[in-house]
Design an enzyme around this catalytic site. Structure first.
Site, mmCIF file in Angstrom:
data_model
loop_
_atom_site.group_PDB
_atom_site.id
_atom_site.type_symbol
_atom_site.label_atom_id
_atom_site.label_comp_id
_atom_site.label_asym_id
_atom_site.label_seq_id
_atom_site.Cartn_x
_atom_site.Cartn_y
_atom_site.Cartn_z
ATOM 1 N N ILE A 223 0.616 -1.151 -0.179
ATOM 2 C CA ILE A 223 0.026 0.212 0.022
ATOM 3 C C ILE A 223 0.971 1.308 0.026
ATOM 4 O O ILE A 223 0.356 2.341 -0.644
ATOM 5 C CB ILE A 223 -1.160 -0.148 1.192
ATOM 6 N N ASN B 250 12.087 -7.914 6.874
ATOM 7 C CA ASN B 250 12.319 -7.430 8.270
ATOM 8 C C ASN B 250 11.706 -8.423 9.279
ATOM 9 O O ASN B 250 10.676 -8.566 8.990
ATOM 10 C CB ASN B 250 11.698 -6.126 8.503
ATOM 11 N N HIS C 257 6.803 -11.719 5.162
ATOM 12 C CA HIS C 257 6.637 -11.065 3.959
ATOM 13 C C HIS C 257 8.058 -10.477 3.461
ATOM 14 O O HIS C 257 8.961 -10.096 4.316
ATOM 15 C CB HIS C 257 5.825 -10.020 4.014
HETATM 16 P P1 5GP Z 1 7.454 -4.260 7.447
HETATM 17 O O1 5GP Z 1 7.676 -2.932 8.004
HETATM 18 O O2 5GP Z 1 6.601 -5.307 8.496
HETATM 19 O O3 5GP Z 1 8.598 -4.921 6.979
HETATM 20 O O4 5GP Z 1 6.371 -4.046 6.359
HETATM 21 C C1 5GP Z 1 5.023 -3.987 6.275
HETATM 22 C C2 5GP Z 1 4.471 -3.353 4.903
HETATM 23 O O5 5GP Z 1 3.111 -3.764 4.932
HETATM 24 C C3 5GP Z 1 4.483 -1.908 4.731
HETATM 25 O O6 5GP Z 1 5.388 -1.735 3.720
HETATM 26 C C4 5GP Z 1 3.107 -1.366 4.722
HETATM 27 O O7 5GP Z 1 3.263 -0.417 3.779
HETATM 28 C C5 5GP Z 1 2.290 -2.742 4.030
HETATM 29 N N1 5GP Z 1 1.095 -2.677 4.486
HETATM 30 C C6 5GP Z 1 0.409 -2.492 5.837
HETATM 31 N N2 5GP Z 1 -0.925 -2.605 5.753
HETATM 32 C C7 5GP Z 1 -1.063 -2.796 4.708
HETATM 33 C C8 5GP Z 1 -2.335 -3.180 4.065
HETATM 34 O O8 5GP Z 1 -3.510 -3.198 4.353
HETATM 35 N N3 5GP Z 1 -2.265 -3.519 2.325
HETATM 36 C C9 5GP Z 1 -1.008 -3.573 1.855
HETATM 37 N N4 5GP Z 1 -1.191 -3.738 0.656
HETATM 38 N N5 5GP Z 1 -0.052 -3.383 2.277
HETATM 39 C C10 5GP Z 1 0.037 -2.895 3.888
#
Ligand code: 5GP
Ligand code: ZN
Length: 139
Positions: A31, A86, A99
């Site tokens: 997103i 991460n 992810h």
């Molecule tokens: P992290 O910080 O855990 O490595 O990455 C989490 C990612 O999930 C972030 O880049 C954030 O933008 C994405 N994200 C969080 N909520 C949503 C959502 O509801 N939909 C999508 N498509 N991405 C999300």
């Protein structure tokens, strides 16, 4: 894991812009679109982080990454790509469903960067050997 946002996307309970799906893996647009085409690849089953992933889970996720990376590069004419994962808050994890980020790169000044500090001067061949042995003892 009812509250997990990525499980909800995987289960189609909330919309996601899905670009690839098979029995085990889902890929959808992040997103935040840190750079154009920023994509997340997840196992469909809920696994919190790398420390809970099995070799089989990892094989499923990573086996699709070359195809996705190549398609993103081609679609957006990217010059390169960072592939980032991460684990735990200290490492920047904010969604606790494993992810992998595919982050297409367009220039040294685009919206993503990686900062590695070079601490090589703090280590000797002997101290690196000690580190190596400690790690091997935990494999
Ligand atoms: P992290 O910080 O855990 O490595 O990455 C989490 C990612 O999930 C972030 O880049 C954030 O933008 C994405 N994200 C969080 N909520 C949503 C959502 O509801 N939909 C999508 N498509 N991405 C999300
Ligand atoms: Zn989940």
């Amino acid at each position: 894991m009812q509250k997990c946002i990525f499980c909800k996307i995987s289960n189609k309970e909330i919309p996601g812009h899905i670009i690839f799906e098979n029995e085990h893996v889902l890929a959808f647009l992040d997103i935040s679109q840190t750079t154009l085409g920023h994509t997340l690849v997840i196992p469909k089953k809920h696994v919190e982080d790398v420390f809970s992933m099995t070799e089989e889970d990892m094989t499923h996720v990573f086996s699709i990454i070359p195809k996705l990376a190549t398609a993103l590069k081609k679609t957006f004419h990217a010059d390169g790509m960072n592939i980032v994962n991460n684990n735990k808050p200290v490492a920047g994890q904010t969604v606790f469903h494993y992810h992998v980020h595919l982050i297409p790169r367009y220039s040294f000044e685009d919206s993503f960067n990686v900062h590695y500090v070079n601490n090589a001067a703090l280590y000797t061949p002997d101290s690196l050997s000690e580190l190596k042995e400690e790690i091997i003892s935990n494999l």
